[in-house]
Scaffold this active site. Structure first.
Site, PDB file in Angstrom:
ATOM      1  N   ARG A 139      45.887  75.662  22.229  1.00 44.79           N
ATOM      2  CA  ARG A 139      45.044  74.478  22.106  1.00 44.79           C
ATOM      3  C   ARG A 139      44.107  74.332  23.291  1.00 44.79           C
ATOM      4  O   ARG A 139      42.969  73.926  23.150  1.00 44.79           O
ATOM      5  CB  ARG A 139      45.934  73.231  21.991  1.00 44.79           C
ATOM      6  CG  ARG A 139      45.156  71.939  22.103  1.00 44.79           C
ATOM      7  CD  ARG A 139      45.939  70.740  21.633  1.00 44.79           C
ATOM      8  NE  ARG A 139      46.401  70.905  20.275  1.00 44.79           N
ATOM      9  CZ  ARG A 139      47.662  70.700  19.876  1.00 44.79           C
ATOM     10  NH1 ARG A 139      48.567  70.323  20.726  1.00 44.79           N
ATOM     11  NH2 ARG A 139      47.986  70.861  18.617  1.00 44.79           N
ATOM     12  N   TYR A 140      44.622  74.623  24.476  1.00 43.39           N
ATOM     13  CA  TYR A 140      43.829  74.505  25.701  1.00 43.39           C
ATOM     14  C   TYR A 140      43.395  75.902  26.107  1.00 43.39           C
ATOM     15  O   TYR A 140      44.182  76.849  26.001  1.00 43.39           O
ATOM     16  CB  TYR A 140      44.684  73.906  26.815  1.00 43.39           C
ATOM     17  CG  TYR A 140      45.311  72.572  26.495  1.00 43.39           C
ATOM     18  CD1 TYR A 140      44.571  71.392  26.545  1.00 43.39           C
ATOM     19  CD2 TYR A 140      46.662  72.483  26.158  1.00 43.39           C
ATOM     20  CE1 TYR A 140      45.160  70.169  26.279  1.00 43.39           C
ATOM     21  CE2 TYR A 140      47.260  71.261  25.899  1.00 43.39           C
ATOM     22  CZ  TYR A 140      46.507  70.107  25.954  1.00 43.39           C
ATOM     23  OH  TYR A 140      47.106  68.897  25.696  1.00 43.39           O
ATOM     24  N   ARG A 143      45.869  77.906  28.632  1.00 44.87           N
ATOM     25  CA  ARG A 143      47.323  78.031  28.504  1.00 44.87           C
ATOM     26  C   ARG A 143      47.767  78.032  27.048  1.00 44.87           C
ATOM     27  O   ARG A 143      47.119  77.436  26.197  1.00 44.87           O
ATOM     28  CB  ARG A 143      48.042  76.926  29.280  1.00 44.87           C
ATOM     29  CG  ARG A 143      47.644  75.504  28.933  1.00 44.87           C
ATOM     30  CD  ARG A 143      47.876  74.637  30.176  1.00 44.87           C
ATOM     31  NE  ARG A 143      47.763  73.216  29.924  1.00 44.87           N
ATOM     32  CZ  ARG A 143      46.604  72.561  29.845  1.00 44.87           C
ATOM     33  NH1 ARG A 143      45.461  73.202  29.925  1.00 44.87           N
ATOM     34  NH2 ARG A 143      46.602  71.260  29.654  1.00 44.87           N
ATOM     35  N   CYS A 152      68.027  75.056  18.323  1.00 43.79           N
ATOM     36  CA  CYS A 152      68.379  74.240  19.487  1.00 43.79           C
ATOM     37  C   CYS A 152      69.882  73.982  19.436  1.00 43.79           C
ATOM     38  O   CYS A 152      70.504  74.130  18.391  1.00 43.79           O
ATOM     39  CB  CYS A 152      67.652  72.900  19.462  1.00 43.79           C
ATOM     40  SG  CYS A 152      65.875  73.095  19.285  1.00 43.79           S
ATOM     41  N   CYS A 156      67.460  66.819  17.800  1.00 46.47           N
ATOM     42  CA  CYS A 156      67.064  65.451  18.117  1.00 46.47           C
ATOM     43  C   CYS A 156      66.464  64.850  16.853  1.00 46.47           C
ATOM     44  O   CYS A 156      65.595  65.464  16.226  1.00 46.47           O
ATOM     45  CB  CYS A 156      66.031  65.450  19.230  1.00 46.47           C
ATOM     46  SG  CYS A 156      66.513  66.488  20.631  1.00 46.47           S
ATOM     47  N   CYS A 159      62.693  64.842  16.314  1.00 39.58           N
ATOM     48  CA  CYS A 159      62.053  66.088  16.770  1.00 39.58           C
ATOM     49  C   CYS A 159      60.665  66.267  16.173  1.00 39.58           C
ATOM     50  O   CYS A 159      60.484  66.246  14.958  1.00 39.58           O
ATOM     51  CB  CYS A 159      62.907  67.288  16.402  1.00 39.58           C
ATOM     52  SG  CYS A 159      62.091  68.844  16.814  1.00 39.58           S
ATOM     53  N   ARG A 161      59.082  68.937  16.065  1.00 36.48           N
ATOM     54  CA  ARG A 161      58.999  70.235  15.369  1.00 36.48           C
ATOM     55  C   ARG A 161      60.040  70.360  14.274  1.00 36.48           C
ATOM     56  O   ARG A 161      60.491  71.469  13.955  1.00 36.48           O
ATOM     57  CB  ARG A 161      59.142  71.387  16.369  1.00 36.48           C
ATOM     58  CG  ARG A 161      58.049  71.352  17.404  1.00 36.48           C
ATOM     59  CD  ARG A 161      57.772  72.685  18.058  1.00 36.48           C
ATOM     60  NE  ARG A 161      56.759  72.457  19.067  1.00 36.48           N
ATOM     61  CZ  ARG A 161      56.988  72.436  20.381  1.00 36.48           C
ATOM     62  NH1 ARG A 161      58.188  72.712  20.852  1.00 36.48           N
ATOM     63  NH2 ARG A 161      56.011  72.175  21.221  1.00 36.48           N
ATOM     64  N   ASP A 320      55.963  60.901  18.521  1.00 38.14           N
ATOM     65  CA  ASP A 320      55.001  61.395  17.525  1.00 38.14           C
ATOM     66  C   ASP A 320      55.338  60.855  16.136  1.00 38.14           C
ATOM     67  O   ASP A 320      56.516  60.690  15.810  1.00 38.14           O
ATOM     68  CB  ASP A 320      55.029  62.923  17.486  1.00 38.14           C
ATOM     69  CG  ASP A 320      54.509  63.542  18.768  1.00 38.14           C
ATOM     70  OD1 ASP A 320      53.522  63.003  19.324  1.00 38.14           O
ATOM     71  OD2 ASP A 320      55.080  64.555  19.223  1.00 38.14           O
ATOM     72  N   ASP A 357      50.310  62.527  22.234  1.00 41.26           N
ATOM     73  CA  ASP A 357      49.775  63.783  21.721  1.00 41.26           C
ATOM     74  C   ASP A 357      48.885  63.386  20.546  1.00 41.26           C
ATOM     75  O   ASP A 357      49.388  62.870  19.544  1.00 41.26           O
ATOM     76  CB  ASP A 357      50.931  64.706  21.296  1.00 41.26           C
ATOM     77  CG  ASP A 357      50.675  66.141  21.702  1.00 41.26           C
ATOM     78  OD1 ASP A 357      49.557  66.624  21.420  1.00 41.26           O
ATOM     79  OD2 ASP A 357      51.572  66.764  22.288  1.00 41.26           O
ATOM     80  N   LYS A 364      47.405  66.329  24.683  1.00 39.43           N
ATOM     81  CA  LYS A 364      47.994  65.186  25.396  1.00 39.43           C
ATOM     82  C   LYS A 364      46.908  64.301  25.988  1.00 39.43           C
ATOM     83  O   LYS A 364      46.083  64.771  26.756  1.00 39.43           O
ATOM     84  CB  LYS A 364      48.919  65.695  26.490  1.00 39.43           C
ATOM     85  CG  LYS A 364      50.091  66.484  25.941  1.00 39.43           C
ATOM     86  CD  LYS A 364      50.954  67.035  27.056  1.00 39.43           C
ATOM     87  CE  LYS A 364      52.040  67.925  26.522  1.00 39.43           C
ATOM     88  NZ  LYS A 364      51.535  69.214  25.976  1.00 39.43           N
TER      89      LYS A 364
HETATM   90  C1  LIG Z   1      52.037  70.373  26.055  1.00 45.61           C
HETATM   91  C2  LIG Z   1      51.317  71.556  25.691  1.00 45.61           C
HETATM   92  C3  LIG Z   1      50.866  72.447  26.667  1.00 45.61           C
HETATM   93  C4  LIG Z   1      51.104  72.220  28.141  1.00 45.61           C
HETATM   94  O1  LIG Z   1      50.384  71.102  28.578  1.00 45.61           O
HETATM   95  P1  LIG Z   1      50.487  70.612  30.097  1.00 45.61           P
HETATM   96  O2  LIG Z   1      49.717  69.339  30.138  1.00 45.61           O
HETATM   97  O3  LIG Z   1      49.888  71.698  30.924  1.00 45.61           O
HETATM   98  O4  LIG Z   1      51.930  70.428  30.396  1.00 45.61           O
HETATM   99  C5  LIG Z   1      50.173  73.550  26.268  1.00 45.61           C
HETATM  100  N1  LIG Z   1      49.904  73.789  24.971  1.00 45.61           N
HETATM  101  C6  LIG Z   1      50.313  72.943  24.007  1.00 45.61           C
HETATM  102  C7  LIG Z   1      49.972  73.241  22.590  1.00 45.61           C
HETATM  103  C8  LIG Z   1      51.032  71.794  24.330  1.00 45.61           C
HETATM  104  O5  LIG Z   1      51.455  70.974  23.365  1.00 45.61           O
HETATM  105  S1  SF4 Z   2      63.046  67.777  20.375  1.00 48.33           S
HETATM  106 FE1  SF4 Z   2      63.243  69.296  18.698  1.00 48.33          FE
HETATM  107  S2  SF4 Z   2      62.732  71.258  19.668  1.00 48.33           S
HETATM  108 FE2  SF4 Z   2      63.208  69.815  21.322  1.00 48.33          FE
HETATM  109  S3  SF4 Z   2      65.413  70.094  21.737  1.00 48.33           S
HETATM  110 FE3  SF4 Z   2      65.227  68.397  20.286  1.00 48.33          FE
HETATM  111  S4  SF4 Z   2      65.431  69.375  18.281  1.00 48.33           S
HETATM  112 FE4  SF4 Z   2      64.959  71.002  19.710  1.00 48.33          FE
END
Ligand SMILES: *Cc1c(COP(=O)(O)O)cnc(C)c1O
Ligand code: SF4
Length: 396
Positions: A139-140, A143, A152, A156, A159, A161, A320, A357, A364
Site C-alpha cells: 500500500r505504501y 514498505r 494464529c 480474536c 479480527c 483478517r 475496523d 485504517d 493508517k
Molecule cells: C500497517 C501497515 C504497514 C505498516 O505501517 P506503519 O505505519 O509503518 O507501521 C504497512 N503496510 C500495510 C498494508 C499496513 O497495513
Molecule cells: S487479530 Fe486476527 S490475525 Fe491478529 S492475532 Fe488475532 S486472530 Fe490473528
C-alpha cells in the site's frame, strides 16, 4: 560448535539455566490444567502442547467457563466465519463467572458476531485490492506487509483478517513464498517488510528463520519487523531457541498486539523480557474495543504496564468495520477522549498514535484531539493538555 551450544553461550551459562526457576503455575492455570487428564506442569510450559490442546468446541470450553446463552449461540454459529480457538494458557485468564471479562469478550464468540451491520465489510482495510502477489499487501511505496501464514494461536473475535485466518485454511506453498520474495527483490523501493499473518510465531523456528534470512539477504530491505500476538496469547512460544534465532538477525523489531492490562502476566513479562534482552525493540498495537479497553483509565493502565515490560505503545487502532463487529466498535469520539486523557497527563512514551485504517484501503490515518485553537497570519494559538492557552508566532 553445535547450535545448542551457541544458544547456551549467548543466553545463559549452565549455572544460570539451572538456577532459572520455572514459572510457578497460578491458581487459575492449575485449575485449567486439571481439565487435561495426565497433563503435567511441564506440558503447560510446552508451546506445542498448548497449540495441540487449543480449545475449539463448546464442550471443551464449558468445562472451564459458565457459558451464557449468547455465547453458546455464538460458538454454534461462528464455524463458517471464524472458528473459536483458545490456548489453555489464555483460557486460564478468563473469569469463568463474569461474562464481561475482557479476556473472555476477545476470545469466546458471542451471538452478536453473527449479525452484520450495513457499514461492515469482509476486507475493511482493502488489503486484497492492494495485493500484487498472494501474501503481500503493498500500500505504501517504501514498505510491504507480508502475510506469511493464516494461523494464529487464538482467534480474536474482532479480527480484521477473519476473511483469511482460521484453521483448516491453506498453508502457503513454496511457490507462493518465492513469488513474494521475487516481488520484494524486484521492487527496490521496498526498504521495510512487516512480517505478519495469521501469526508468524505459530510457525516453527526453522520456517520463520528461512523467511527472515531470505529477506535480510535482499540488499534494499533495511528494516524488518514481526507483527504477532503470540507473546500475549501463548508466551510459552518465546523460547530461548527462538530468541537466539531472532537475535542473529538484528536489527529486527517486533510489534505485539496487547489489549488489556490483564494480559500482562508473569509469563508475558518473562517472554517480553527475553525478547528485549536480545535487543529486539518491542512496540505494542492495541485495538480499541467496547467493553474491553474503551476507558481512559484502563488504557492508561495498559500503557503504563507496557512501559514496565519495555514495550513501547505504538498504535491504538479504531476497530475496523469487519463483519459482525458492531458490538466491539466504539465512536471515534471515545478514542479521541482517551488520547486527550493520555497526552500530557502521562509519560510521552506511554502515548501511542491513535489511527483509523481508512475503510476500503486508505491506510493508517492518525487522529488527535485538536490543540490548535486558531492559526492565522503567522499567529498560532494553542492550548496545552490542561486547557491553558499559549501563542506561538511564526518567524517573519
Ligand atoms: C500497517 C501497515 C504497514 C505498516 O505501517 P506503519 O505505519 O509503518 O507501521 C504497512 N503496510 C500495510 C498494508 C499496513 O497495513
Ligand atoms: S487479530 Fe486476527 S490475525 Fe491478529 S492475532 Fe488475532 S486472530 Fe490473528
Amino acid at each position: 560448535m553445535n547450535p545448542i551450544g551457541a544458544i547456551k553461550q549467548d543466553f545463559q551459562t549452565e549455572e544460570q539455566a539451572a538456577a532459572k526457576p520455572l514459572i510457578e503455575l497460578t491458581r487459575d492455570e492449575k485449575r485449567v490444567l486439571k481439565a487435561y487428564k495426565e497433563a503435567t506442569p511441564l506440558d503447560w510450559e510446552d508451546w506445542f502442547w498448548q497449540i495441540r490442546k487449543r480449545i475449539r468446541t463448546k464442550d471443551e470450553i464449558r468445562k472451564l467457563v459458565h457459558l451464557t446463552p449468547d455465547e453458546e449461540k455464538g460458538i454454534d454459529g461462528c464455524g463458517d466465519k471464524l472458528t473459536m480457538s483458545i490456548p489453555p494458557y489464555f483460557a486460564s485468564l478468563i473469569d469463568p463467572n463474569d461474562p464481561k471479562c475482557p479476556i473472555r469478550l476477545q476470545s469466546i464468540p458471542q451471538v452478536h458476531e453473527l449479525k452484520t451491520a450495513p457499514e461492515e465489510m469482509r476486507d475493511p482495510c482493502g488489503e486484497d485490492s492492494h495485493s500484487p502477489v498472494h501474501g503481500l499487501v503493498h500500500r505504501y511505496p517504501d514498505r510491504v506487509l507480508f502475510l506469511v501464514n493464516e494461523m494464529c494461536a487464538m482467534y480474536c473475535r474482532y479480527c480484521t483478517r477473519s476473511r483469511m485466518v482460521g484453521d483448516g485454511r491453506r498453508t502457503l506453498s513454496t511457490e507462493t513464498y518465492n513469488a513474494a520474495f521475487d516481488y520484494i527483490r524486484s521492487h527496490k523501493k521496498v526498504r521495510d517488510v512487516l512480517i505478519s499473518g495469521g501469526d508468524p510465531l505459530t510457525m516453527g523456528d526453522r520456517m520463520l528463520e528461512m523467511i527472515i534470512k531470505t529477506l535480510k539477504e535482499i540488499p534494499h530491505v533495511e528494516f524488518i519487523r514481526i507483527g504477532s500476538r503470540i507473546p500475549v496469547t501463548l508466551p510459552q512460544r518465546v523460547t530461548p531457541e527462538l530468541v537466539a534465532m531472532l537475535k542473529k538477525y538484528s536489527p529486527l523489531w517486533m510489534s505485539i498486539h496487547f489489549n488489556h492490562p490483564k494480559e500482562i502476566t508473569e509469563r508475558v513479562k518473562s517472554a517480553c523480557g527475553m525478547l528485549a534482552d536480545a535487543g529486539i525493540p518491542l512496540g505494542s498495537q492495541t485495538v480499541l474495543l467496547k467493553g474491553v479497553n474503551d476507558s481512559p483509565e484502563i488504557m492508561k493502565k495498559l500503557m503504563h504496564e507496557l512501559l514496565k515490560i519495555r514495550v513501547r505503545p505504538y498504535y491504538i487502532y479504531q476497530c475496523d468495520p469487519i463483519l459482525g463487529s458492531k458490538h466491539f466498535r466504539t465512536k471515534v469520539s471515545t478514542g479521541l477522549e482517551i488520547m486527550e486523557k493520555l497526552r500530557g497527563h502521562t509519560t510521552g512514551y506511554a502515548v501511542p498514535t491513535y489511527v483509523i485504517d481508512g475503510p476500503g484501503g486508505g491506510g493508517k490515518i492518525p487522529l488527535s484531539p485538536d490543540y490548535i485553537k486558531s492559526y492565522e497570519n503567522g499567529k498560532c494559538t494553542l492550548r496545552n493538555y490542561a486547557g491553558k492557552e499559549f501563542v506561538y508566532y511564526d518567524p517573519e
